[in-house]
Design a protein around this motif. Sequence first.
Motif, PDB file in Angstrom:
ATOM      1  N   ASN A 111      48.452   9.120 -12.646  1.00 18.19           N
ATOM      2  CA  ASN A 111      47.108   9.058 -13.212  1.00 18.19           C
ATOM      3  C   ASN A 111      46.513   7.664 -13.027  1.00 18.19           C
ATOM      4  O   ASN A 111      45.816   7.141 -13.904  1.00 18.19           O
ATOM      5  N   GLY A 112      46.806   7.068 -11.848  1.00 22.17           N
ATOM      6  CA  GLY A 112      46.323   5.719 -11.572  1.00 22.17           C
ATOM      7  C   GLY A 112      44.874   5.680 -11.140  1.00 22.17           C
ATOM      8  O   GLY A 112      44.076   6.579 -11.450  1.00 22.17           O
ATOM      9  N   LYS A 141      55.310   0.045 -19.128  1.00 21.62           N
ATOM     10  CA  LYS A 141      55.430   1.188 -20.056  1.00 21.62           C
ATOM     11  C   LYS A 141      55.115   2.511 -19.346  1.00 21.62           C
ATOM     12  O   LYS A 141      54.289   3.308 -19.804  1.00 21.62           O
ATOM     13  N   VAL A 142      55.811   2.719 -18.242  1.00 25.36           N
ATOM     14  CA  VAL A 142      55.567   3.907 -17.412  1.00 25.36           C
ATOM     15  C   VAL A 142      56.337   5.100 -17.969  1.00 25.36           C
ATOM     16  O   VAL A 142      57.524   5.002 -18.294  1.00 25.36           O
ATOM     17  N   THR A 143      55.658   6.226 -18.066  1.00 23.85           N
ATOM     18  CA  THR A 143      56.300   7.491 -18.455  1.00 23.85           C
ATOM     19  C   THR A 143      56.530   8.315 -17.196  1.00 23.85           C
ATOM     20  O   THR A 143      55.587   8.602 -16.448  1.00 23.85           O
ATOM     21  N   ILE A 144      57.776   8.700 -16.964  1.00 27.53           N
ATOM     22  CA  ILE A 144      58.115   9.457 -15.746  1.00 27.53           C
ATOM     23  C   ILE A 144      58.745  10.788 -16.124  1.00 27.53           C
ATOM     24  O   ILE A 144      59.729  10.836 -16.857  1.00 27.53           O
ATOM     25  N   GLU A 145      58.170  11.848 -15.602  1.00 27.18           N
ATOM     26  CA  GLU A 145      58.707  13.203 -15.823  1.00 27.18           C
ATOM     27  C   GLU A 145      59.212  13.740 -14.490  1.00 27.18           C
ATOM     28  O   GLU A 145      58.479  13.740 -13.490  1.00 27.18           O
ATOM     29  N   THR A 151      45.199   2.160 -19.416  1.00 22.61           N
ATOM     30  CA  THR A 151      45.733   3.524 -19.605  1.00 22.61           C
ATOM     31  C   THR A 151      47.211   3.543 -19.228  1.00 22.61           C
ATOM     32  O   THR A 151      47.579   3.108 -18.141  1.00 22.61           O
ATOM     33  N   PRO A 152      48.084   4.036 -20.123  1.00 24.33           N
ATOM     34  CA  PRO A 152      49.516   4.117 -19.791  1.00 24.33           C
ATOM     35  C   PRO A 152      49.724   4.972 -18.548  1.00 24.33           C
ATOM     36  O   PRO A 152      49.127   6.039 -18.399  1.00 24.33           O
ATOM     37  N   LEU A 153      50.578   4.490 -17.651  1.00 21.08           N
ATOM     38  CA  LEU A 153      50.832   5.202 -16.402  1.00 21.08           C
ATOM     39  C   LEU A 153      51.779   6.374 -16.639  1.00 21.08           C
ATOM     40  O   LEU A 153      52.858   6.219 -17.208  1.00 21.08           O
ATOM     41  N   GLN A 154      51.362   7.531 -16.179  1.00 23.00           N
ATOM     42  CA  GLN A 154      52.191   8.735 -16.272  1.00 23.00           C
ATOM     43  C   GLN A 154      52.445   9.255 -14.850  1.00 23.00           C
ATOM     44  O   GLN A 154      51.521   9.437 -14.063  1.00 23.00           O
ATOM     45  N   ILE A 155      53.717   9.492 -14.545  1.00 18.30           N
ATOM     46  CA  ILE A 155      54.115   9.964 -13.213  1.00 18.30           C
ATOM     47  C   ILE A 155      54.917  11.250 -13.361  1.00 18.30           C
ATOM     48  O   ILE A 155      55.816  11.344 -14.204  1.00 18.30           O
ATOM     49  N   THR A 156      54.564  12.232 -12.552  1.00 11.74           N
ATOM     50  CA  THR A 156      55.279  13.519 -12.545  1.00 11.74           C
ATOM     51  C   THR A 156      55.813  13.767 -11.143  1.00 11.74           C
ATOM     52  O   THR A 156      55.061  13.771 -10.168  1.00 11.74           O
ATOM     53  N   ILE A 157      57.125  13.971 -11.055  1.00 17.09           N
ATOM     54  CA  ILE A 157      57.760  14.225  -9.755  1.00 17.09           C
ATOM     55  C   ILE A 157      58.534  15.535  -9.857  1.00 17.09           C
ATOM     56  O   ILE A 157      59.391  15.690 -10.727  1.00 17.09           O
TER      57      ILE A 157
END
Length: 411
Positions: A347-348, A275-279, A312-318
């Motif tokens: 936010n790992g 359930k990764v959120t990627i921005e 915690t849900p993983l959130q990635i910003t690139i």
Amino acid sequence: MENRIAEHPVKILLVDDKKENLLSLQVILANLGYQFVEASSGKDALRILLKNQDFAIILMDVQMPLMDGFETAEMIRQSDKLKHVPIIFLTANMNTTEYIFKGYQSGAVDYMIKPLSKEILRAKVLVFTELYKKNLELRFKEEETNALNEIILKANKTLAAQYAAIEKHAAELKNKNMELDAFTYISSHDLQEPLRKIQTFTNVILTNEYPNLSTDGKLKFDRILYSTTRMRELINSLLTFSRTNIVDRKFVSTDLNIVFADVKEALLENITEKKVTIETDFHGKIDVIPFQFVQLMENLLSNAIKFAKKDTPLQITIKSIIADGATFENQMLSPQQEYCHISFEDNGIGFESQHNEKIFGVFQKLHGRDIYEGTGIGLAIVKKIVENHNGFITASGVPMEGVKFNIYIPV
């Protein structure tokens, strides 16, 4: 330069057979900073000049016994070291054209008729002594220039030798790296065949014999399966790492949105499961080696998923932006050069700041294998790909807050 000239006395050779005339010349030219050397005859003058040729001017009487001024001047002009020293004749009888011509023919530059005019004598001597000083200054400058040129030549020779040694060392290092990369590639490739046989036989046992194994036998067999799987992952990682060095580097203008779309498609199952959120926010195209940049993004994304926090849900910003080096306030960047800055943030679980460099090493792992699976080569491959693009990468982490990677690629 000025000190050397000041320390060098302006010497005048006075040649006359009469002591009173020598004294009279010194009185006229006194207090002008000159140093006088007396000669009482032509022979005496030649003897002095054999020992010391450094005279600004020679003031010589013409009528002297044994060797007159004309003969003395002719002898002086025969010496290469002395022929440039100006001679002024002093006489009471040089009043005919023939006499004057003989004076110039013997080597004099000027003449004065006695009784001498103090002002004219001083003026004429001043002209030749100033000329002497200028020539002396030119000589010193030439000596300094020659000395400096000698130093520069020696320095250039030293630098050339050092540069040649560096080039030779760089070429040797490049060849060794290529040999090592080729060896790694071939070795890893050749290791796959025996490993393939091991996996084939273990699959046969797993299908036909596994239920008949004892509890202890099943446990050991499971460890064999686990070890062979890890070995295959390690070999594949080594092959990938070696390929980043030996493949042809063909740069193509590439949209990072397309690159990341391919990566998301390849890792869709893991992204969905975790359930990764990627921005993403990419700006502009850059010249890259496409398949290597896909590998770079895939490794970074896989690394972030692997080290996500459990609850915690993983959130990635690139993000990416193209600007000159001065914009990013990074001392490693050239201010006038344009760079594509790619930031990758999650936010790992993060890591301690002392590991900022260590994480890019081959086989470097910050966590035990029993907690997090992996070969320890993924980020080393990322760094190698960035270097293949003449860029550099940095990492900063905070425990239980996350990691940020900053990549700078010159465009």
